[in-house]
Design a protein around this motif. Structure first.
Motif, mmCIF file in Angstrom:
data_model
loop_
_atom_site.group_PDB
_atom_site.id
_atom_site.type_symbol
_atom_site.label_atom_id
_atom_site.label_comp_id
_atom_site.label_asym_id
_atom_site.label_seq_id
_atom_site.Cartn_x
_atom_site.Cartn_y
_atom_site.Cartn_z
ATOM 1 N N TYR A 224 0.821 -1.213 0.000
ATOM 2 C CA TYR A 224 0.000 0.000 0.000
ATOM 3 C C TYR A 224 0.860 1.270 0.000
ATOM 4 N N ASN A 225 1.817 1.322 -0.907
ATOM 5 C CA ASN A 225 2.712 2.483 -0.973
ATOM 6 C C ASN A 225 1.968 3.789 -1.210
ATOM 7 N N ASP A 226 0.818 3.720 -1.876
ATOM 8 C CA ASP A 226 0.070 4.949 -2.164
ATOM 9 C C ASP A 226 -0.506 5.586 -0.901
ATOM 10 N N GLU A 227 -0.519 4.844 0.210
ATOM 11 C CA GLU A 227 -1.033 5.383 1.469
ATOM 12 C C GLU A 227 0.069 5.973 2.341
ATOM 13 N N LEU A 228 1.329 5.797 1.946
ATOM 14 C CA LEU A 228 2.441 6.286 2.756
ATOM 15 C C LEU A 228 2.564 7.799 2.625
ATOM 16 N N THR A 229 3.007 8.449 3.695
ATOM 17 C CA THR A 229 3.150 9.908 3.674
ATOM 18 C C THR A 229 4.621 10.291 3.919
ATOM 19 N N LEU A 230 4.973 10.594 5.155
ATOM 20 C CA LEU A 230 6.336 11.026 5.456
ATOM 21 C C LEU A 230 7.278 9.829 5.531
ATOM 22 N N THR A 231 8.523 10.006 5.069
ATOM 23 C CA THR A 231 9.462 8.881 5.007
ATOM 24 C C THR A 231 9.784 8.328 6.391
ATOM 25 N N LYS B 240 15.419 -16.287 14.989
ATOM 26 C CA LYS B 240 16.433 -17.345 14.831
ATOM 27 C C LYS B 240 16.428 -17.964 13.438
ATOM 28 N N TYR B 241 15.390 -17.672 12.640
ATOM 29 C CA TYR B 241 15.220 -18.389 11.383
ATOM 30 C C TYR B 241 15.330 -17.498 10.145
ATOM 31 N N MET B 242 15.643 -16.214 10.337
ATOM 32 C CA MET B 242 15.769 -15.364 9.155
ATOM 33 C C MET B 242 16.533 -14.084 9.446
ATOM 34 N N PHE B 243 16.908 -13.414 8.371
ATOM 35 C CA PHE B 243 17.616 -12.139 8.410
ATOM 36 C C PHE B 243 17.091 -11.304 7.243
ATOM 37 N N GLY B 244 16.952 -10.002 7.453
ATOM 38 C CA GLY B 244 16.453 -9.186 6.347
ATOM 39 C C GLY B 244 16.824 -7.726 6.450
ATOM 40 N N CYS B 245 16.744 -7.032 5.326
ATOM 41 C CA CYS B 245 16.932 -5.583 5.255
ATOM 42 C C CYS B 245 15.789 -5.004 4.422
ATOM 43 N N MET B 246 15.159 -3.955 4.925
ATOM 44 C CA MET B 246 14.124 -3.269 4.159
ATOM 45 C C MET B 246 14.422 -1.781 4.153
ATOM 46 N N VAL B 247 14.124 -1.135 3.028
ATOM 47 C CA VAL B 247 14.428 0.286 2.876
ATOM 48 C C VAL B 247 13.179 1.067 2.477
ATOM 49 N N VAL B 248 13.217 2.347 2.793
ATOM 50 C CA VAL B 248 12.211 3.302 2.315
ATOM 51 C C VAL B 248 12.872 4.100 1.197
ATOM 52 N N TYR B 249 12.278 4.088 0.016
ATOM 53 C CA TYR B 249 12.835 4.840 -1.103
ATOM 54 C C TYR B 249 11.878 5.968 -1.489
ATOM 55 N N GLY B 250 12.445 7.075 -1.966
ATOM 56 C CA GLY B 250 11.611 8.207 -2.375
ATOM 57 C C GLY B 250 11.649 9.337 -1.367
ATOM 58 N N VAL B 251 10.608 10.168 -1.397
ATOM 59 C CA VAL B 251 10.560 11.380 -0.578
ATOM 60 C C VAL B 251 9.220 11.459 0.125
ATOM 61 N N ASN B 252 9.077 12.455 0.983
ATOM 62 C CA ASN B 252 7.811 12.661 1.684
ATOM 63 C C ASN B 252 6.641 12.724 0.703
ATOM 64 N N ASN B 253 5.593 11.969 1.032
ATOM 65 C CA ASN B 253 4.358 11.922 0.245
ATOM 66 C C ASN B 253 4.508 11.245 -1.122
ATOM 67 N N ASP B 254 5.654 10.617 -1.358
ATOM 68 C CA ASP B 254 5.849 9.840 -2.583
ATOM 69 C C ASP B 254 6.984 8.842 -2.329
#
Length: 405
Positions: free
Chosen positions: A297-304, A323-337
């Motif tokens: 639901y990226n269209d609902e995101l506002t501020l980074t 104990k069973y996983m490892f991950g990295c997640m990023v926020v890309y873009g700018v405020n309101n997009d």
């Protein structure tokens, strides 16, 4: 002057829209569209495009430009007043807005609720309110003896405060702000932007979501057992149920412990040491699987920063699978997009047993990745965060991110 004003129904767009409407300035007001994205790659709104091609972003700069055309008196009687107007506008746009959002965003579900952050936001917001209240104790308007752009922009920043934070009790503590705010939003300039506004009776409080109760499974009828001899029944049997194991526990221990990889990633240079170590020592396709994870639901995101808090909340709720996983997640873009993407290394070949410990896991899309060169490049960037993310053929800079370890 004439052109196009791009604005949405957000706090920072109220004053600029009101100035165009009230003074009948020659600007079309449009919601962000494809043309807007071409003109403003950062996606910041409001944004102004003059017919001669001049582009202006940031709500204070746009408001000053429009006020200069519409009614220069809104910019003060002299340079000293103009400087004070800019000071109040900046205070509203940064401090009041920042602490306001920190207070109510988690309460209404815009971001995962964090009591400590919300309480700190409220404390900081009330410090801002004390400053404005004291000013309005002695003056009818924030700058000078008549309405200026300072009043319009500061009142704009209080919109959500009165929607979510300032109930009847809170308004009693800040009578001057309440009286002034009510006056400003009912001026001919602003009233078109506040036609549906209503004061709340009580401050919004966080209400935890109700957990659905599962109906107990019907018990199978057991055959009656013969009574055991008394001698064999002297030792009582414990009735305490055993704690259920995580389903991935059944896979046994992998050849390479994931804790060793987490240590390498945390302590070594990412590109130079950690990433080569991952592909050489950690990833075994027979024991582990790779997954691309995207927020639906990226269209609902506002501020980074709020999007990054959303990721943090998701990670907190995944703690049973640490104990069973490892991950990295990023926020890309700018405020309101902006958007959220990332990758996870998961024990076994299915993602569901690892992720369904989090109630909101279905808000994300999971795509299994084979270790192709293209997928390796994506994963390496999720580990390093040093290159833009490619989305629909466009390269977008990474704004923030979190590591699950």
């Amino acid at each position: 002057m004439s052109g196009t004003l791009y604005a949405a129904d957000l706090t920072r767009g109220k004053v600029v829209k009101a100035l165009v409407k009230h003074y009948k300035l020659d600007y079309k007001i449009e919601a962000p569209n494809d043309e807007f994205k071409k003109q403003f790659p950062l996606g910041l709104i409001p944004a102004l495009v003059e017919k001669d091609g001049l582009k202006i972003t940031e709500c204070i700069a746009i408001a000053v430009r429009l006020a200069r055309q519409a009614n220069p008196a809104l910019l003060g009687a002299n340079d000293d007043e103009f400087d004070q107007i800019l000071s109040w506008a900046s205070f509203a746009n940064s401090d009041i807005m920042k602490h306001s959002v920190a207070t109510w965003a988690g309460i209404i579900g815009k971001v995962p609720y964090n009591k400590k952050s919300s309480d700190q936001g409220l404390q900081d917001l009330f410090t801002c309110c004390d400053i404005v209240e004291q000013r309005l104790y002695d003056y009818t308007f924030l700058v000078g003896e008549s309405l200026t752009l300072a009043d319009l922009i500061v009142a704009q920043s209080f919109w959500r405060v009165f929607c979510f934070v300032m109930g009847q009790e809170e308004r009693k503590k800040y009578p001057n702000i309440y009286k002034w705010f009510n006056t400003i939003i009912n001026t001919d300039i602003l009233k078109s932007e506040f036609t549906d506004f209503e004061y709340i009776e009580k401050k919004k409080e966080f209400v935890p979501p109700k957990k659905e109760k599962k109906a107990p499974a019907p018990k199978a009828e057991q055959p009656k057992k013969e009574a055991a001899p008394k001698a064999a029944a002297e030792e009582p049997v414990s009735e305490e149920p055993k704690k259920p194991k995580h389903p991935l526990e059944l896979l046994g221990k992998p050849k390479q412990a994931i804790d060793e990889w987490k240590r390498v990633y945390s302590n070594e240079e990412t590109r130079e040491t950690a990433i080569p170590w991952f592909w050489k020592n950690m990833y075994d396709p027979e024991e582990w699987s790779l997954w691309k994870v995207d927020y639906k639901y990226n269209d609902e995101l506002t501020l980074t920063f709020m999007s990054n808090n959303l990721v943090g909340g998701f990670f907190n709720r995944l703690s049973a699978s640490t104990k069973y996983m490892f991950g990295c997640m990023v926020v890309y873009g700018v405020n309101n997009d902006n958007g959220i993407t990332g990758f996870f290394l998961v024990r076994g070949q299915e993602h569901e047993p690892a992720f369904d410990v989090a109630p909101d896991w279905e808000s994300y899309a999971f795509t299994k990745l084979e270790p192709t060169e293209e997928n390796k490049k994506f994963i390496n960037n999720m580990l390093a965060w040093d290159e833009p993310v490619e989305v629909d053929g466009k390269k977008i800079e990474i704004a923030d991110g979190k590591v699950f370890k």
